[in-house]
Design a protein around this motif. Structure first.
Motif, PDB file in Angstrom:
ATOM      1  N   MET A   1       0.845  -1.177   0.000  1.00  0.00           N
ATOM      2  CA  MET A   1       0.000   0.000   0.000  1.00  0.00           C
ATOM      3  C   MET A   1       0.878   1.223   0.000  1.00  0.00           C
ATOM      4  O   MET A   1       2.054   1.177   0.362  1.00  0.00           O
ATOM      5  N   GLN A   2       0.298   2.353  -0.377  1.00  0.00           N
ATOM      6  CA  GLN A   2       1.063   3.568  -0.601  1.00  0.00           C
ATOM      7  C   GLN A   2       0.370   4.720   0.125  1.00  0.00           C
ATOM      8  O   GLN A   2      -0.814   4.966  -0.055  1.00  0.00           O
ATOM      9  N   LEU A   3       1.118   5.420   0.983  1.00  0.00           N
ATOM     10  CA  LEU A   3       0.588   6.545   1.741  1.00  0.00           C
ATOM     11  C   LEU A   3       1.245   7.825   1.254  1.00  0.00           C
ATOM     12  O   LEU A   3       2.460   7.877   1.069  1.00  0.00           O
ATOM     13  N   LEU A   4       0.442   8.888   1.091  1.00  0.00           N
ATOM     14  CA  LEU A   4       1.000  10.184   0.734  1.00  0.00           C
ATOM     15  C   LEU A   4       1.720  10.756   1.945  1.00  0.00           C
ATOM     16  O   LEU A   4       1.200  10.755   3.055  1.00  0.00           O
ATOM     17  N   ARG A   5       2.953  11.198   1.724  1.00  0.00           N
ATOM     18  CA  ARG A   5       3.696  11.822   2.818  1.00  0.00           C
ATOM     19  C   ARG A   5       4.077  13.237   2.397  1.00  0.00           C
ATOM     20  O   ARG A   5       4.389  13.501   1.231  1.00  0.00           O
ATOM     21  N   ASN A   6       4.071  14.135   3.331  1.00  0.00           N
ATOM     22  CA  ASN A   6       4.422  15.523   3.066  1.00  0.00           C
ATOM     23  C   ASN A   6       5.545  15.933   4.022  1.00  0.00           C
ATOM     24  O   ASN A   6       5.298  16.212   5.195  1.00  0.00           O
ATOM     25  N   PRO A   7       6.802  15.966   3.561  1.00  0.00           N
ATOM     26  CA  PRO A   7       7.918  16.254   4.458  1.00  0.00           C
ATOM     27  C   PRO A   7       7.925  17.685   4.972  1.00  0.00           C
ATOM     28  O   PRO A   7       8.661  18.005   5.892  1.00  0.00           O
ATOM     29  N   PHE A   8       7.096  18.560   4.416  1.00  0.00           N
ATOM     30  CA  PHE A   8       7.054  19.954   4.834  1.00  0.00           C
ATOM     31  C   PHE A   8       5.907  20.226   5.807  1.00  0.00           C
ATOM     32  O   PHE A   8       5.653  21.361   6.174  1.00  0.00           O
ATOM     33  N   SER A   9       5.224  19.167   6.225  1.00  0.00           N
ATOM     34  CA  SER A   9       4.089  19.321   7.123  1.00  0.00           C
ATOM     35  C   SER A   9       4.195  18.320   8.265  1.00  0.00           C
ATOM     36  O   SER A   9       4.696  17.209   8.092  1.00  0.00           O
ATOM     37  N   GLU A  10       3.710  18.726   9.432  1.00  0.00           N
ATOM     38  CA  GLU A  10       3.677  17.808  10.563  1.00  0.00           C
ATOM     39  C   GLU A  10       2.443  16.931  10.514  1.00  0.00           C
ATOM     40  O   GLU A  10       2.303  16.007  11.313  1.00  0.00           O
ATOM     41  N   SER A  11       1.534  17.216   9.585  1.00  0.00           N
ATOM     42  CA  SER A  11       0.274  16.497   9.543  1.00  0.00           C
ATOM     43  C   SER A  11       0.277  15.468   8.421  1.00  0.00           C
ATOM     44  O   SER A  11      -0.415  15.594   7.428  1.00  0.00           O
ATOM     45  N   PHE A  12       1.114  14.449   8.555  1.00  0.00           N
ATOM     46  CA  PHE A  12       1.095  13.361   7.584  1.00  0.00           C
ATOM     47  C   PHE A  12       0.958  12.032   8.320  1.00  0.00           C
ATOM     48  O   PHE A  12       1.255  11.926   9.513  1.00  0.00           O
ATOM     49  N   THR A  13       0.497  11.022   7.614  1.00  0.00           N
ATOM     50  CA  THR A  13       0.203   9.733   8.235  1.00  0.00           C
ATOM     51  C   THR A  13       1.484   8.981   8.567  1.00  0.00           C
ATOM     52  O   THR A  13       2.410   8.919   7.754  1.00  0.00           O
ATOM     53  N   VAL A  14       1.510   8.395   9.750  1.00  0.00           N
ATOM     54  CA  VAL A  14       2.624   7.561  10.190  1.00  0.00           C
ATOM     55  C   VAL A  14       2.094   6.159  10.439  1.00  0.00           C
ATOM     56  O   VAL A  14       1.067   5.977  11.103  1.00  0.00           O
ATOM     57  N   ALA A  15       2.783   5.161   9.889  1.00  0.00           N
ATOM     58  CA  ALA A  15       2.335   3.774  10.032  1.00  0.00           C
ATOM     59  C   ALA A  15       3.529   2.836  10.074  1.00  0.00           C
ATOM     60  O   ALA A  15       4.644   3.197   9.680  1.00  0.00           O
ATOM     61  N   THR A  16       3.299   1.621  10.579  1.00  0.00           N
ATOM     62  CA  THR A  16       4.320   0.586  10.633  1.00  0.00           C
ATOM     63  C   THR A  16       3.794  -0.675   9.952  1.00  0.00           C
ATOM     64  O   THR A  16       2.591  -0.844   9.762  1.00  0.00           O
ATOM     65  N   GLY A  17       4.732  -1.564   9.596  1.00  0.00           N
ATOM     66  CA  GLY A  17       4.354  -2.848   9.020  1.00  0.00           C
ATOM     67  C   GLY A  17       4.860  -3.039   7.613  1.00  0.00           C
ATOM     68  O   GLY A  17       4.866  -2.103   6.807  1.00  0.00           O
TER      69      GLY A  17
END
Length: 215
Positions: A1-17
């Motif tokens: 699966m693929q999650l959108l990440r935004n390195p310039f924002s503190e509001s991005f999804t964090v996940a493990t696995g």
């Protein structure tokens, strides 16, 4: 699966696995065995792109293997913009089928499922149905490839296996693939497996769920 990440924002999804890599602005979680995908922090975009592929069907082997149908590919489900939440998700990765057996289902928890590929038919038997259907067994009798898209999904998860019209020493049908049907035999020549589908969710273009060739 693929999650959108935004390195310039503190509001991005964090996940493990799974095995975690990055692809531009996306983080990829790749599972090749069953496990748990845990969303620990839910970002501003509450979505993931998911690719779920089931285990392909097996074919037979032995003295008469020249007439056995090709195994059907495992069903393939590609879902974009799937809503997720901060929780643990059970990931099930279905193994391929053994000799003459269907594969095993794969799933993203209870939310996205892909159906196992159907086994190829033995001599003078029909192929099994599944995510993609197994090819018909060859030799003397007219037989049918197994039906695909066993989960009745739209878009379809796979296609049927190839048929055998019958006749002395006929080759077997090819297993169905995620992008097309398995080929029928042509006299003594067995059918090819159905084509797979190209997907770049991991960052590289890869073909998934190609059907097996007939004997």
């Amino acid at each position: 699966m693929q999650l959108l990440r935004n390195p310039f924002s503190e509001s991005f999804t964090v996940a493990t696995g799974g095995t975690i890599t990055t692809d531009g602005d996306y983080k990829v979680h790749k599972f090749t065995s069953s496990g748990t995908f845990t969303v620990t922090t839910l970002g501003i975009d509450e979505e993931a792109d998911c690719l779920v592929v089931a285990g392909g069907g097996g074919s037979l082997e032995g003295p008469s293997m020249n007439f056995n149908g090709g195994g059907g590919a495992g069903g393939m489900r590609s879902i974009t913009g799937h809503t997720i939440s901060a929780q643990a998700y059970t990931i099930t990765i279905g193994a391929g089928g053994g000799k003459g057996s269907n594969g095993n289902n794969s799933s993203f928890d209870s939310e996205i499922a892909a159906t196992a590929g159907g086994a190829g038919g033995a001599n003078d038997t029909n192929g099994n149905s599944g995510g993609s259907g197994g090819g018909a067994g060859g030799n003397d009798t007219a037989r049918s490839g197994g039906v695909g898209n066993a989960g009745s999904y739209s878009p379809v998860e796979g296609y049927r296996g190839g048929n055998v019209p019958g006749g002395s020493s006929e080759g077997a049908g090819g297993g169905g693939g995620s992008a097309g049907v398995g080929s029928n035999n042509s006299g003594g020549t067995a059918g090819n497996g159905g084509p797979g589908t190209q997907n770049s969710i991991t960052g590289s273009a890869v073909y998934y769920s190609t059907g097996g060739g007939g004997g």
